[in-house]
Design a protein around this motif. Structure first.
Motif, PDB file in Angstrom:
ATOM      1  N   ARG A  86       3.283  24.199  -5.412  1.00  0.00           N
ATOM      2  CA  ARG A  86       3.112  25.380  -4.567  1.00  0.00           C
ATOM      3  C   ARG A  86       2.878  24.939  -3.134  1.00  0.00           C
ATOM      4  NH1 ARG A  86       4.950  27.404  -8.331  1.00  0.00           N
ATOM      5  NH2 ARG A  86       4.210  29.190  -9.580  1.00  0.00           N
ATOM      6  N   ASP A  87       3.283  25.809  -2.207  1.00  0.00           N
ATOM      7  CA  ASP A  87       3.021  25.587  -0.785  1.00  0.00           C
ATOM      8  C   ASP A  87       2.303  26.822  -0.264  1.00  0.00           C
ATOM      9  OD1 ASP A  87       2.961  25.103   1.916  1.00  0.00           O
ATOM     10  OD2 ASP A  87       5.057  24.504   2.067  1.00  0.00           O
ATOM     11  N   ARG A  88       0.989  26.666   0.070  1.00  0.00           N
ATOM     12  CA  ARG A  88       0.190  27.801   0.529  1.00  0.00           C
ATOM     13  C   ARG A  88       0.287  28.011   2.033  1.00  0.00           C
ATOM     14  NH1 ARG A  88      -0.558  29.776  -4.561  1.00  0.00           N
ATOM     15  NH2 ARG A  88      -2.199  28.713  -5.738  1.00  0.00           N
ATOM     16  N   GLY A  89       0.856  27.022   2.733  1.00  0.00           N
ATOM     17  CA  GLY A  89       0.845  27.084   4.189  1.00  0.00           C
ATOM     18  C   GLY A  89      -0.478  26.587   4.730  1.00  0.00           C
ATOM     19  N   GLY A  90      -0.519  26.256   6.014  1.00  0.00           N
ATOM     20  CA  GLY A  90      -1.772  25.818   6.618  1.00  0.00           C
ATOM     21  C   GLY A  90      -1.751  24.350   7.000  1.00  0.00           C
TER      22      GLY A  90
ATOM     23  N   ASP B 149       0.210  22.063   0.530  1.00  0.00           N
ATOM     24  CA  ASP B 149       1.011  22.041  -0.685  1.00  0.00           C
ATOM     25  C   ASP B 149       0.462  21.010  -1.659  1.00  0.00           C
ATOM     26  OD1 ASP B 149       1.730  19.877   0.869  1.00  0.00           O
ATOM     27  OD2 ASP B 149       3.843  19.929   0.300  1.00  0.00           O
ATOM     28  N   PHE B 150       0.892  21.147  -2.922  1.00  0.00           N
ATOM     29  CA  PHE B 150       0.340  20.285  -3.974  1.00  0.00           C
ATOM     30  C   PHE B 150       1.223  20.360  -5.206  1.00  0.00           C
ATOM     31  CE2 PHE B 150      -1.764  24.432  -3.909  1.00  0.00           C
ATOM     32  CZ  PHE B 150      -1.428  24.933  -5.169  1.00  0.00           C
ATOM     33  N   CYS B 151       1.023  19.417  -6.104  1.00  0.00           N
ATOM     34  CA  CYS B 151       1.627  19.477  -7.437  1.00  0.00           C
ATOM     35  C   CYS B 151       0.556  19.888  -8.446  1.00  0.00           C
ATOM     36  CB  CYS B 151       2.217  18.121  -7.844  1.00  0.00           C
ATOM     37  SG  CYS B 151       3.800  17.745  -7.051  1.00  0.00           S
ATOM     38  N   ILE B 152       0.998  20.540  -9.511  1.00  0.00           N
ATOM     39  CA  ILE B 152       0.129  20.936 -10.623  1.00  0.00           C
ATOM     40  C   ILE B 152       0.561  20.096 -11.827  1.00  0.00           C
ATOM     41  CG2 ILE B 152      -0.717  22.849 -12.029  1.00  0.00           C
ATOM     42  CD1 ILE B 152       0.367  24.745  -9.843  1.00  0.00           C
ATOM     43  N   PRO B 153      -0.083  18.941 -12.053  1.00  0.00           N
ATOM     44  CA  PRO B 153       0.365  18.024 -13.114  1.00  0.00           C
ATOM     45  C   PRO B 153      -0.333  18.305 -14.447  1.00  0.00           C
ATOM     46  CG  PRO B 153      -1.269  16.945 -11.733  1.00  0.00           C
ATOM     47  CD  PRO B 153      -1.148  18.361 -11.225  1.00  0.00           C
ATOM     48  N   LEU B 154       0.245  19.197 -15.233  1.00  0.00           N
ATOM     49  CA  LEU B 154      -0.343  19.547 -16.528  1.00  0.00           C
ATOM     50  C   LEU B 154      -0.022  18.452 -17.536  1.00  0.00           C
ATOM     51  CD1 LEU B 154       0.543  23.350 -16.700  1.00  0.00           C
ATOM     52  CD2 LEU B 154      -1.755  22.367 -16.609  1.00  0.00           C
ATOM     53  N   ASP B 155      -1.054  17.706 -17.941  1.00  0.00           N
ATOM     54  CA  ASP B 155      -0.865  16.606 -18.907  1.00  0.00           C
ATOM     55  C   ASP B 155       0.289  15.706 -18.483  1.00  0.00           C
ATOM     56  OD1 ASP B 155      -2.939  17.548 -20.537  1.00  0.00           O
ATOM     57  OD2 ASP B 155      -1.587  18.971 -21.504  1.00  0.00           O
TER      58      ASP B 155
ATOM     59  N   SER C 261       0.858  -1.181   0.000  1.00  0.00           N
ATOM     60  CA  SER C 261       0.000   0.000   0.000  1.00  0.00           C
ATOM     61  C   SER C 261       0.893   1.230   0.000  1.00  0.00           C
ATOM     62  CB  SER C 261      -0.917   0.011   1.225  1.00  0.00           C
ATOM     63  OG  SER C 261      -1.770  -1.105   1.243  1.00  0.00           O
ATOM     64  N   TYR C 262       0.363   2.351  -0.476  1.00  0.00           N
ATOM     65  CA  TYR C 262       1.150   3.574  -0.568  1.00  0.00           C
ATOM     66  C   TYR C 262       0.344   4.768  -0.069  1.00  0.00           C
ATOM     67  CZ  TYR C 262       4.223   0.936  -3.720  1.00  0.00           C
ATOM     68  OH  TYR C 262       5.065   0.009  -4.262  1.00  0.00           O
ATOM     69  N   ARG C 263       1.072   5.744   0.505  1.00  0.00           N
ATOM     70  CA  ARG C 263       0.488   7.029   0.866  1.00  0.00           C
ATOM     71  C   ARG C 263       1.464   8.105   0.414  1.00  0.00           C
ATOM     72  NH1 ARG C 263      -0.760   6.783   7.134  1.00  0.00           N
ATOM     73  NH2 ARG C 263      -2.474   8.233   6.701  1.00  0.00           N
ATOM     74  N   PHE C 264       1.023   8.949  -0.511  1.00  0.00           N
ATOM     75  CA  PHE C 264       1.886   9.962  -1.103  1.00  0.00           C
ATOM     76  C   PHE C 264       1.407  11.354  -0.731  1.00  0.00           C
ATOM     77  CE2 PHE C 264       2.130   6.419  -4.266  1.00  0.00           C
ATOM     78  CZ  PHE C 264       3.476   6.109  -4.084  1.00  0.00           C
ATOM     79  N   ASP C 265       2.358  12.225  -0.421  1.00  0.00           N
ATOM     80  CA  ASP C 265       2.118  13.638  -0.149  1.00  0.00           C
ATOM     81  C   ASP C 265       2.797  14.435  -1.257  1.00  0.00           C
ATOM     82  OD1 ASP C 265       1.997  16.230   0.774  1.00  0.00           O
ATOM     83  OD2 ASP C 265       3.022  15.853   2.675  1.00  0.00           O
ATOM     84  N   PHE C 266       2.002  15.090  -2.102  1.00  0.00           N
ATOM     85  CA  PHE C 266       2.533  15.801  -3.257  1.00  0.00           C
ATOM     86  C   PHE C 266       2.813  17.262  -2.917  1.00  0.00           C
ATOM     87  CE2 PHE C 266       0.434  12.152  -4.966  1.00  0.00           C
ATOM     88  CZ  PHE C 266       1.081  11.830  -6.145  1.00  0.00           C
ATOM     89  N   GLY C 267       3.898  17.795  -3.453  1.00  0.00           N
ATOM     90  CA  GLY C 267       4.196  19.214  -3.270  1.00  0.00           C
ATOM     91  C   GLY C 267       5.642  19.464  -2.909  1.00  0.00           C
ATOM     92  N   GLN C 268       5.863  20.396  -1.985  1.00  0.00           N
ATOM     93  CA  GLN C 268       7.200  20.817  -1.591  1.00  0.00           C
ATOM     94  C   GLN C 268       7.381  20.654  -0.090  1.00  0.00           C
ATOM     95  OE1 GLN C 268       6.590  24.818  -3.086  1.00  0.00           O
ATOM     96  NE2 GLN C 268       8.008  24.455  -4.800  1.00  0.00           N
ATOM     97  N   GLY C 269       8.618  20.575   0.316  1.00  0.00           N
ATOM     98  CA  GLY C 269       8.895  20.546   1.751  1.00  0.00           C
ATOM     99  C   GLY C 269       8.814  19.153   2.343  1.00  0.00           C
ATOM    100  N   SER C 270       8.717  19.104   3.650  1.00  0.00           N
ATOM    101  CA  SER C 270       8.728  17.839   4.374  1.00  0.00           C
ATOM    102  C   SER C 270       7.399  17.114   4.201  1.00  0.00           C
ATOM    103  CB  SER C 270       8.988  18.081   5.865  1.00  0.00           C
ATOM    104  OG  SER C 270      10.237  18.724   6.052  1.00  0.00           O
ATOM    105  N   PRO C 271       7.420  15.789   4.152  1.00  0.00           N
ATOM    106  CA  PRO C 271       6.179  15.037   3.995  1.00  0.00           C
ATOM    107  C   PRO C 271       5.390  14.958   5.285  1.00  0.00           C
ATOM    108  CG  PRO C 271       8.016  13.525   4.213  1.00  0.00           C
ATOM    109  CD  PRO C 271       8.606  14.905   4.157  1.00  0.00           C
ATOM    110  N   GLN C 272       4.091  14.819   5.173  1.00  0.00           N
ATOM    111  CA  GLN C 272       3.245  14.512   6.312  1.00  0.00           C
ATOM    112  C   GLN C 272       3.686  13.163   6.884  1.00  0.00           C
ATOM    113  OE1 GLN C 272       1.158  15.904   8.122  1.00  0.00           O
ATOM    114  NE2 GLN C 272      -0.164  14.334   9.021  1.00  0.00           N
ATOM    115  N   GLU C 273       3.616  13.012   8.194  1.00  0.00           N
ATOM    116  CA  GLU C 273       4.021  11.771   8.843  1.00  0.00           C
ATOM    117  C   GLU C 273       3.232  10.588   8.263  1.00  0.00           C
ATOM    118  OE1 GLU C 273       4.343   9.756  13.301  1.00  0.00           O
ATOM    119  OE2 GLU C 273       3.688  11.843  13.052  1.00  0.00           O
ATOM    120  N   GLY C 274       3.946   9.528   7.914  1.00  0.00           N
ATOM    121  CA  GLY C 274       3.317   8.343   7.352  1.00  0.00           C
ATOM    122  C   GLY C 274       3.153   8.380   5.844  1.00  0.00           C
ATOM    123  N   TYR C 275       3.598   9.485   5.214  1.00  0.00           N
ATOM    124  CA  TYR C 275       3.471   9.650   3.769  1.00  0.00           C
ATOM    125  C   TYR C 275       4.851   9.755   3.119  1.00  0.00           C
ATOM    126  CZ  TYR C 275      -1.556  10.584   4.094  1.00  0.00           C
ATOM    127  OH  TYR C 275      -2.905  10.478   4.309  1.00  0.00           O
ATOM    128  N   THR C 276       4.921   9.416   1.841  1.00  0.00           N
ATOM    129  CA  THR C 276       6.121   9.593   1.027  1.00  0.00           C
ATOM    130  C   THR C 276       5.972  10.862   0.210  1.00  0.00           C
ATOM    131  OG1 THR C 276       6.487   7.199   0.864  1.00  0.00           O
ATOM    132  CG2 THR C 276       7.533   8.595  -0.795  1.00  0.00           C
TER     133      THR C 276
END
Length: 367
Positions: free
Chosen positions: A44-48, A54-60, A4-19
């Motif tokens: 982008r990382d909006r904070g909060g 944070d998130f990735c913007i995967p255009l195509d 099983s996998y848990r992914f955290d997309f974006g920038q910076g440190s991952p959420q605990e338990g996520y890659t």
């Protein structure tokens, strides 16, 4: 043990338990996950709050995870604190899982679906005007119901380099809940007979389990003369279709006969010309004789085409102007095969028709 996998997309440190998956995380066979190509991915990382900040913007762009063949339950978190988003997700060879999902600024959507994986790769492709992926969870789901499809080019998963060419089975997953996966084994050019002779039905039998479903739509190519494909409506066509029915029942699964979708040929009075003839009668008779549910896509597609009319119905089919689509620079005029928007409408007709049949527990799996 299937991972099983848990992914955290974006920038910076991952959420605990996520890659953490950053915009330059390219698929690496040694770790088994990553983007297929990263030139059009930003972050982008909006904070909060964690995962939402944070998130990735995967255009195509496509995200790939190497997994054993089987069914997987996928949950995706999408949204943005500051901007509206629109995301479409396809799995594998263009199977539509999520179509133009929109979120308003500050709102997030958590969407789940089941994916049927073959070839050892779970591939998710992202498109849309403003796509987002914040987080993703993937886990095996061996108990999920599987809806198998056996059919021809009007049903099959058409390749990405043929866009907007699409089969209705390719669009069906968006109308199915996360408790069931669509396994589309339909192939272009096949008749009920050649599909068996080439071993494709055996491939379905090897993966089918009790309480699965098998939708069977043939007829377009059974009409074509030649030893490899031709069947006669009231003899070999019915006899061949019965092989599908008996095989599903032997495996404690449930077959559903589907009349072939109509072609787009109009009479001068604006009514649709019947090009399937006795093949439609034969399927309907077989459903009655064998006490098998019948999804009458011929009747449903006829009503749709006649309602749209000779001109309006072109929007469903591969009637493309020169220069309209990159993959068809010279355009095309095709009255049999669907472009994606048409395939979506036919898939909705199929899903609505299945719901009206009130088959349990299949009804529970349909949106």
């Amino acid at each position: 043990m299937t991972p099983s996998y848990r992914f955290d997309f974006g920038q910076g440190s991952p959420q605990e338990g996520y890659t953490k998956i950053e915009p330059d995380t390219v698929h690496d066979p040694s770790v088994g996950y990553g983007f297929g190509e990263t030139s059009r991915i930003n972050a982008r990382d909006r904070g909060g709050e964690p995962l939402r900040r944070d998130f990735c913007i995967p255009l195509d762009a496509s995200f790939v995870v190497d997994v054993p063949d089987g069914t997987y339950h996928v949950t995706v978190l999408m949204g943005d604190e500051l901007a509206a988003t629109e995301t479409t997700i396809k799995a594998g060879e263009g199977r539509l899982m999520l179509h133009k999902l929109r979120t308003q600024p500050g709102y997030f959507a958590r969407v789940s679906f089941a994916v049927w994986v073959t070839g050892g790769r779970l591939l998710l492709s992202f498109t849309g005007r403003a796509p987002r992926v914040n987080a993703m969870e993937i886990r095996p789901s061996s108990s999920a119901c599987t809806i198998f499809l056996a059919g021809d080019s009007t049903v099959t998963d058409q390749p990405a380099d043929g866009y907007p060419y699409a089969g209705w089975g390719q669009m069906l997953p968006q109308f199915v809940k996360a408790d069931a996966a669509v396994a589309n084994y339909a192939l272009s050019g096949r008749s009920s007979k050649s599909f068996i002779r080439e071993g494709h039905l055996d491939a379905i039998w090897s993966r089918m389990k009790p309480w699965d479903y098998l939708l069977i739509q043939f007829g377009h190519n059974d009409q074509k003369y030649g030893e490899e494909r031709y069947t006669e409506p009231f003899t070999t066509y019915k006899e061949t279709l019965k092989i599908y029915l008996d095989g599903a029942r032997e495996r404690q699964a449930f077959p559903i006969l589907v009349t072939p979708v109509e072609r787009r040929f109009f009479e001068e009075d604006g009514t649709l010309r019947d090009t399937h003839g006795n093949y439609l009668t034969a399927v309907r008779e077989l459903a009655e004789e064998e006490k098998v549910p019948l999804l009458d896509l011929a009747a449903r597609s006829r009503e749709l085409y006649e309602r749209l009319g000779p001109e309006g119905s072109k929007s469903l089919f591969m009637w493309l102007a020169p220069g309209e689509f990159l993959n068809f620079p010279d355009g095309t005029e095709d009255n049999t095969h669907f472009q994606e928007q048409g395939a979506i409408q036919i898939a909705k007709l199929a899903a609505d028709g299945l719901k009206e049949l009130r088959i349990q527990p299949l009804n529970l799996y349909l949106k």
